[in-house]
Write an enzyme that holds these catalytic residues in place. Structure first.
Site, PDB file in Angstrom:
ATOM      1  N   LYS B  80       0.851  -1.186   0.000  1.00 54.03           N
ATOM      2  CA  LYS B  80       0.000   0.000   0.000  1.00 54.03           C
ATOM      3  C   LYS B  80       0.890   1.241   0.000  1.00 54.03           C
ATOM      4  CE  LYS B  80      -3.784   2.122   2.678  1.00 54.03           C
ATOM      5  NZ  LYS B  80      -4.525   2.081   3.957  1.00 54.03           N
ATOM      6  N   SER B 155      -9.444   1.798   2.919  1.00 56.63           N
ATOM      7  CA  SER B 155      -8.588   2.533   2.026  1.00 56.63           C
ATOM      8  C   SER B 155      -7.541   1.679   1.305  1.00 56.63           C
ATOM      9  CB  SER B 155      -7.866   3.648   2.795  1.00 56.63           C
ATOM     10  OG  SER B 155      -7.006   3.122   3.779  1.00 56.63           O
ATOM     11  N   SER B 179      -9.430  -0.306   7.318  1.00 54.92           N
ATOM     12  CA  SER B 179      -8.891  -0.154   5.959  1.00 54.92           C
ATOM     13  C   SER B 179      -8.156  -1.365   5.409  1.00 54.92           C
ATOM     14  CB  SER B 179      -7.959   1.062   5.902  1.00 54.92           C
ATOM     15  OG  SER B 179      -8.707   2.252   5.813  1.00 54.92           O
TER      16      SER B 179
END
Lengths: 104, 491
Positions: B80, B155, B179
């Protein structure tokens, strides 16, 4: 916590100043509505009995002991300045904090 | 190589160590899949082909010399874009950091590399981790590999989509209010939020420091466990990392659940919930009971207050953390500002997207003199009550079983107000506020083929129990497959 259905526009502008955030007119108006709706929702916290409850700042109780006081390599100056386009003499260059006092 | 694309991380590493495949071949196979499929998916913000192939070659060279490269030997991962990577652009999904090439690696990144992993690139996310759909990325949305018209969640949406579609073997995400878990559920993969403090936050772009935690997103429960073993453990560079040895979690993933006690929080099933999601929870109950676990009802009385508490605390911490983006040292710098104050305000106004501005404004409101006690302090007190509820429930059971999300993945561009979007986090926030570990594991699919997941929540530092129950649910599912559009083999 009290139910805040609307924020005054002046309050939005004051928050933007505190947050050092330049907002457009449209952004400020939209944020006024959105923040009002969110603050109305969080008013539900008023129902919770928190008498005598200590505020929880971290999930896991821990002693924040300093680490060993040892000299270690730090970021080289060139690497630290690598993220800006505005550096001179190993320093970051910024406009004057007080208008009219530029050193240039 | 084709067979290895669906193999576990341990099997991939074993193949590399035994020289049945080279790390370079394995990396090339994934890079070819990224070439073929990422245009449709939009998972990668940055590729690191050259450093990845160089790292893979180094792994192969070590193996050839008889040196063990580590438990992730040659395993191709992607991260990420909240994790800071030396020499590879790191943006946190924000225009504010566009073009920033960090001069250092985060601790989790260093530990993965030390274990032999190969880093293929950086994955899309909602800006600074703020969002639940990856539509708040400043660059482009990522799509759900099971239905390209739907969101992958967020996210960590790029991570979940890339893992599900086989564009990396596994990923690390970050989880502040769900997330890692929510996108894992939306994409049909496994997502683990460890105990707060398990994984160092050094070199993780900060959102809300009392909640942020790095967590694996993987195809199997055992893969997630292995990744956590590698990255967990105290770190002198993060004073909030827990001073406990990195756990051995592999055995938990194969342990029987007979005798395990599972609590079903009544409040989590009372609210608005899509029928398919409710059915997934009941399916998980049946699986665990059939495997010998005991399932009992428990209560978490303050469940409905988790959302308002979180949406005061997280924005307050974000407003403080994001003060560092001032246009001076790194990040976006506005042109032609006449004063320092103007440089700050305009750099931030230009660099931050709408969701980030919303949270900074909300956090500033919460922390301001005059509202601090009524909002911030009260939210911290409510957080203490929520954590006490979780502790009380987990005193009588080993894990809690809950939904991950109220609905399956929703369509891209679905008209939602910010508050409506926040309401989707209702089931993941409790574990975040309490700081306890929580695992999202696939459990069936909707009639239309969208993945469904369930969540298991455990006691602090007891990741083993959630992995044990999660692996039992996983064993009752069909074997992992890539979504139809993403094929089983090389492109």
């Amino acid at each position: 916590v009290t139910a805040v259905a609307t924020l005054a526009r002046a309050e939005v502008d004051e928050l933007a100043t505190l947050a050092r955030l330049a907002l457009t007119e449209a952004e400020a108006e939209r944020l006024r509505d959105e923040l009002g709706a969110i603050l109305a929702h969080v008013a539900a916290l008023a129902e919770v009995d928190v008498d005598g409850v200590a505020p929880m700042t971290h999930a896991v109780p821990m002693d924040l002991a300093p680490r060993a006081d040892l000299a270690t390599a730090s970021l080289p100056v060139a690497a630290a300045l690598g993220g800006t386009t505005s550096a001179r003499d190993d320093q970051f260059v910024v406009p004057a904090a007080i208008p009219g006092t530029d050193r240039d | 190589v084709t067979d290895l694309l669906r193999a576990t991380l341990a099997e991939q590493a074993a193949a590399v160590r035994a020289r049945r495949v080279s790390a370079v071949e394995l990396a090339r196979a994934y890079l070819a899949r990224i070439d073929a499929h990422d245009g449709a998916l939009g998972a990668y913000l940055a590729r690191a082909d050259e450093p990845a192939l160089a790292a893979a070659a180094a792994v192969d060279a070590a193996v050839a010399r008889g040196v063990d490269p580590g438990p992730l030997a040659g395993v191709p991962l992607a991260l990420k874009d909240m994790l800071v990577t030396r020499g590879v652009a790191t943006t946190a999904g924000s225009k504010m950091l566009a073009g920033w090439v960090p001069p250092y690696d985060g601790t989790a990144v260093t530990r993965l590399a030390a274990a032999g992993a190969v880093m293929l690139g950086k994955l899309n996310c909602d800006e600074f981790g703020m969002g639940s759909s990856t539509e708040h990325s400043a660059f482009f949305p990522t799509r759900n590999p099971w239905d390209l018209g739907r969101v992958p969640g967020g996210s960590s949406g790029g991570s979940a989509a890339a893992v599900a579609a086989g564009l990396c073997a596994a990923s690390l995400g970050t989880d502040t209010g769900g997330s890692v878990r929510q996108p894992a559920a939306f994409c049909g993969v496994v997502g683990l939020k460890p105990t707060y403090g398990r994984v160092s936050r050094h070199g993780v772009v900060a959102f809300a420091s009392s909640l942020d935690q790095v967590g694996p997103i993987a195809r199997t429960v055992a893969d997630a466990a292995l990744l956590l073993e590698v990255v967990a453990g105290a770190d002198p560079l993060d004073g909030t990392s827990i001073d406990a040895p990195a756990p051995r979690l592999g055995p938990a993933c194969g342990a029987p659940v007979a005798g395990q006690r599972v609590g079903l929080p009544r409040e989590y099933l009372d609210g608005d919930l899509a029928p398919e999601v409710r059915a997934a929870v009941h399916r998980a109950v049946d699986i665990l009971r059939a495997a010998g676990a005991t399932v009992v009802d428990v209560t978490l009385p303050h469940t409905r207050h988790a959302l308002p508490a979180y949406y005061l605390l997280a924005p307050a911490e974000a407003a403080s953390n994001l003060a560092r983006y001032d246009g001076v040292r790194f990040g976006h710098r506005a042109e032609g500002a006449a004063t320092l104050a103007e440089l700050h305000a305009r750099s931030r106004g230009e660099g931050f997207g709408p969701e980030v501005k919303r949270r900074i404004m909300l956090g500033t409101y919460v922390l301001r003199a005059g509202t601090y006690d009524a909002y911030y302090q009260r939210a911290q007190q409510v957080r203490a009550r929520i954590a006490a509820d979780v502790d009380a429930a987990l005193a009588s059971v080993d894990v809690l079983l809950t939904p991950v999300t109220p609905t399956p993945a929703f369509p891209l561009g679905a008209a939602q107000t910010p508050l409506e979007l926040y309401l989707g986090d209702v089931f993941t926030l409790g574990a975040s506020l309490a700081g306890v570990p929580a695992l999202a594991v696939p459990c069936g699919a909707t009639a239309a083929g969208l993945p469904l997941g369930v969540q298991l929540i455990g006691r602090a530092l007891d990741e083993a129990s959630v992995l044990r129950a999660g692996a039992a649910i996983e064993r009752a599912q069909p074997a992992f497959t890539f979504p139809p559009a993403f094929g089983a083999g090389p492109p």
